[in-house]
Every structure is written in C-alpha cells, then in structure tokens.
Design a protein around this motif. Structure first.
Motif, PDB file in Angstrom:
ATOM      1  N   PHE A  75       0.826  -1.211   0.000  1.00  0.00           N
ATOM      2  CA  PHE A  75       0.000   0.000   0.000  1.00  0.00           C
ATOM      3  C   PHE A  75       0.860   1.261   0.000  1.00  0.00           C
ATOM      4  CE2 PHE A  75      -3.406  -2.811   1.777  1.00  0.00           C
ATOM      5  CZ  PHE A  75      -4.267  -2.668   0.705  1.00  0.00           C
ATOM      6  N   GLY A  76       2.001   1.212   0.648  1.00  0.00           N
ATOM      7  CA  GLY A  76       2.910   2.360   0.607  1.00  0.00           C
ATOM      8  C   GLY A  76       3.431   2.617  -0.793  1.00  0.00           C
ATOM      9  N   THR A  77       3.771   1.554  -1.506  1.00  0.00           N
ATOM     10  CA  THR A  77       4.251   1.696  -2.885  1.00  0.00           C
ATOM     11  C   THR A  77       3.136   2.206  -3.789  1.00  0.00           C
ATOM     12  OG1 THR A  77       5.809  -0.105  -2.528  1.00  0.00           O
ATOM     13  CG2 THR A  77       5.313   0.467  -4.803  1.00  0.00           C
ATOM     14  N   LEU A  78       1.928   1.684  -3.617  1.00  0.00           N
ATOM     15  CA  LEU A  78       0.803   2.162  -4.426  1.00  0.00           C
ATOM     16  C   LEU A  78       0.521   3.641  -4.163  1.00  0.00           C
ATOM     17  CD1 LEU A  78      -1.644  -0.861  -4.160  1.00  0.00           C
ATOM     18  CD2 LEU A  78      -0.362  -0.128  -6.163  1.00  0.00           C
ATOM     19  N   ALA A  79       0.613   4.061  -2.911  1.00  0.00           N
ATOM     20  CA  ALA A  79       0.413   5.480  -2.591  1.00  0.00           C
ATOM     21  C   ALA A  79       1.504   6.332  -3.236  1.00  0.00           C
ATOM     22  CB  ALA A  79       0.401   5.681  -1.083  1.00  0.00           C
ATOM     23  N   GLY A  80       2.736   5.832  -3.233  1.00  0.00           N
ATOM     24  CA  GLY A  80       3.825   6.566  -3.872  1.00  0.00           C
ATOM     25  C   GLY A  80       3.628   6.712  -5.368  1.00  0.00           C
ATOM     26  N   PHE A  81       3.190   5.640  -6.016  1.00  0.00           N
ATOM     27  CA  PHE A  81       2.955   5.720  -7.461  1.00  0.00           C
ATOM     28  C   PHE A  81       1.774   6.619  -7.796  1.00  0.00           C
ATOM     29  CE2 PHE A  81       5.355   1.587  -7.948  1.00  0.00           C
ATOM     30  CZ  PHE A  81       6.424   2.197  -8.599  1.00  0.00           C
ATOM     31  N   GLU A  82       0.766   6.640  -6.940  1.00  0.00           N
ATOM     32  CA  GLU A  82      -0.336   7.572  -7.156  1.00  0.00           C
ATOM     33  C   GLU A  82       0.138   9.020  -6.996  1.00  0.00           C
ATOM     34  OE1 GLU A  82      -3.409   7.197  -8.211  1.00  0.00           O
ATOM     35  OE2 GLU A  82      -3.337   5.024  -8.324  1.00  0.00           O
ATOM     36  N   ALA A  83       1.040   9.266  -6.057  1.00  0.00           N
ATOM     37  CA  ALA A  83       1.593  10.616  -5.896  1.00  0.00           C
ATOM     38  C   ALA A  83       2.377  11.023  -7.144  1.00  0.00           C
ATOM     39  CB  ALA A  83       2.480  10.671  -4.657  1.00  0.00           C
ATOM     40  N   ILE A  84       3.108  10.078  -7.723  1.00  0.00           N
ATOM     41  CA  ILE A  84       3.825  10.363  -8.974  1.00  0.00           C
ATOM     42  C   ILE A  84       2.827  10.656 -10.090  1.00  0.00           C
ATOM     43  CG2 ILE A  84       5.295   9.327 -10.749  1.00  0.00           C
ATOM     44  CD1 ILE A  84       6.736   7.839  -8.460  1.00  0.00           C
ATOM     45  N   SER A  85       1.697   9.936 -10.122  1.00  0.00           N
ATOM     46  CA  SER A  85       0.674  10.190 -11.134  1.00  0.00           C
ATOM     47  C   SER A  85       0.079  11.586 -10.989  1.00  0.00           C
ATOM     48  CB  SER A  85      -0.434   9.145 -11.038  1.00  0.00           C
ATOM     49  OG  SER A  85       0.029   7.880 -11.414  1.00  0.00           O
ATOM     50  N   VAL A  86      -0.085  12.038  -9.747  1.00  0.00           N
ATOM     51  CA  VAL A  86      -0.572  13.407  -9.526  1.00  0.00           C
ATOM     52  C   VAL A  86       0.417  14.405 -10.104  1.00  0.00           C
ATOM     53  CG1 VAL A  86      -1.071  15.148  -7.766  1.00  0.00           C
ATOM     54  CG2 VAL A  86      -1.915  12.829  -7.475  1.00  0.00           C
ATOM     55  N   TYR A  87       1.685  14.206  -9.826  1.00  0.00           N
ATOM     56  CA  TYR A  87       2.727  15.113 -10.308  1.00  0.00           C
ATOM     57  C   TYR A  87       2.754  15.151 -11.836  1.00  0.00           C
ATOM     58  CZ  TYR A  87       7.411  17.007 -10.998  1.00  0.00           C
ATOM     59  OH  TYR A  87       8.471  17.764 -11.410  1.00  0.00           O
ATOM     60  N   ILE A  88       2.689  13.983 -12.468  1.00  0.00           N
ATOM     61  CA  ILE A  88       2.726  13.914 -13.930  1.00  0.00           C
ATOM     62  C   ILE A  88       1.483  14.567 -14.531  1.00  0.00           C
ATOM     63  CG2 ILE A  88       2.605  12.316 -15.880  1.00  0.00           C
ATOM     64  CD1 ILE A  88       4.437  10.453 -14.275  1.00  0.00           C
ATOM     65  N   ALA A  89       0.319  14.343 -13.924  1.00  0.00           N
ATOM     66  CA  ALA A  89      -0.912  14.928 -14.453  1.00  0.00           C
ATOM     67  C   ALA A  89      -0.891  16.446 -14.365  1.00  0.00           C
ATOM     68  CB  ALA A  89      -2.118  14.362 -13.723  1.00  0.00           C
ATOM     69  N   VAL A  90      -0.388  16.979 -13.262  1.00  0.00           N
ATOM     70  CA  VAL A  90      -0.318  18.443 -13.126  1.00  0.00           C
ATOM     71  C   VAL A  90       0.673  19.019 -14.136  1.00  0.00           C
ATOM     72  CG1 VAL A  90       0.375  20.312 -11.583  1.00  0.00           C
ATOM     73  CG2 VAL A  90      -1.093  18.490 -10.742  1.00  0.00           C
ATOM     74  N   LEU A  91       1.814  18.377 -14.297  1.00  0.00           N
ATOM     75  CA  LEU A  91       2.763  18.843 -15.310  1.00  0.00           C
ATOM     76  C   LEU A  91       2.163  18.770 -16.705  1.00  0.00           C
ATOM     77  CD1 LEU A  91       6.244  17.415 -14.262  1.00  0.00           C
ATOM     78  CD2 LEU A  91       5.413  19.748 -14.109  1.00  0.00           C
ATOM     79  N   ASP A  92       1.406  17.717 -16.979  1.00  0.00           N
ATOM     80  CA  ASP A  92       0.759  17.563 -18.267  1.00  0.00           C
ATOM     81  C   ASP A  92      -0.258  18.668 -18.497  1.00  0.00           C
ATOM     82  OD1 ASP A  92       0.245  16.316 -20.701  1.00  0.00           O
ATOM     83  OD2 ASP A  92      -1.366  15.096 -19.847  1.00  0.00           O
ATOM     84  N   GLY A  93      -1.021  19.003 -17.467  1.00  0.00           N
ATOM     85  CA  GLY A  93      -1.992  20.086 -17.595  1.00  0.00           C
ATOM     86  C   GLY A  93      -1.330  21.421 -17.851  1.00  0.00           C
ATOM     87  N   VAL A  94      -0.220  21.683 -17.193  1.00  0.00           N
ATOM     88  CA  VAL A  94       0.494  22.948 -17.393  1.00  0.00           C
ATOM     89  C   VAL A  94       1.083  23.005 -18.797  1.00  0.00           C
ATOM     90  CG1 VAL A  94       2.490  24.285 -16.653  1.00  0.00           C
ATOM     91  CG2 VAL A  94       0.973  23.297 -14.960  1.00  0.00           C
ATOM     92  N   SER A  95       1.656  21.899 -19.279  1.00  0.00           N
ATOM     93  CA  SER A  95       2.248  21.913 -20.615  1.00  0.00           C
ATOM     94  C   SER A  95       1.170  22.006 -21.679  1.00  0.00           C
ATOM     95  CB  SER A  95       3.123  20.680 -20.842  1.00  0.00           C
ATOM     96  OG  SER A  95       2.342  19.523 -20.990  1.00  0.00           O
TER      97      SER A  95
END
Length: 95
Positions: free
Chosen positions: A58-78
């Motif tokens: 569950f810790g790893t899944l939470a970490g990967f979801e946090a990375i997905s948030v970061y990528i999605a926000v960067l994608d929205g800005v670009s």
C-alpha cells in the motif's frame, strides 16, 4: 495506470481540464492507499504487535499515485502552454 495512459490518448482534443481531473483522481487514490498503509502501521504497533507484509504494497501504491498526480499536473500545465502558443500562432496567421 489508467490515469497515466489516459494522458496520452487524444492529446490534441483534450484540454488542460482533463489533466487536472486525472490529478484529482490520482490524489484521491493516493489518499486512500495512504490511509490503508497508515491503518496497517497503526494496527501493527498497537494491536497485532507484528508488522503486516501488505504495508509496503500500500505504501508503494500510494507513492505511485503521488507520482501520477505530479505527472498529471505537469501535463496540464504543458497542455495549457501548448494550447496558448497554438492560439497565439493562429491569431498571427489570421492577422
């Protein structure tokens, strides 16, 4: 994974709002997985007195979801900047 792959589908048609919706969905997933991990950690120290082998999952899944948030926000800005540049170029051509 579905949220990550969704960012690469219809790159031209989907605006920045789609990327921010993906970020919200991934953020909710990160919160849920983090709560699962914290509940298991609390249980390991107070009730069971033995750690669960599922805590790292569950810790790893939470970490990967946090990375997905970061990528999605960067994608929205670009996307926002790409759409703005394209509109500016269109206005220059139009005169």
């Amino acid at each position: 994974m579905a949220l990550f792959l969704n960012g690469y589908i219809n790159n031209v048609r989907v605006g920045p709002k789609g990327a921010y919706a993906r970020a919200v969905g991934a953020g909710i997933g990160c919160l849920i997985m983090g709560q699962f991990a914290m509940a298991l950690i609390y249980d390991a120290f107070t009730v069971a007195h033995a750690p669960s082998f599922v805590i790292p999952v569950f810790g790893t899944l939470a970490g990967f979801e946090a990375i997905s948030v970061y990528i999605a926000v960067l994608d929205g800005v670009s996307r926002k900047s790409r759409i703005g540049k394209a509109l500016a170029a269109l206005e220059e051509v139009r005169g």
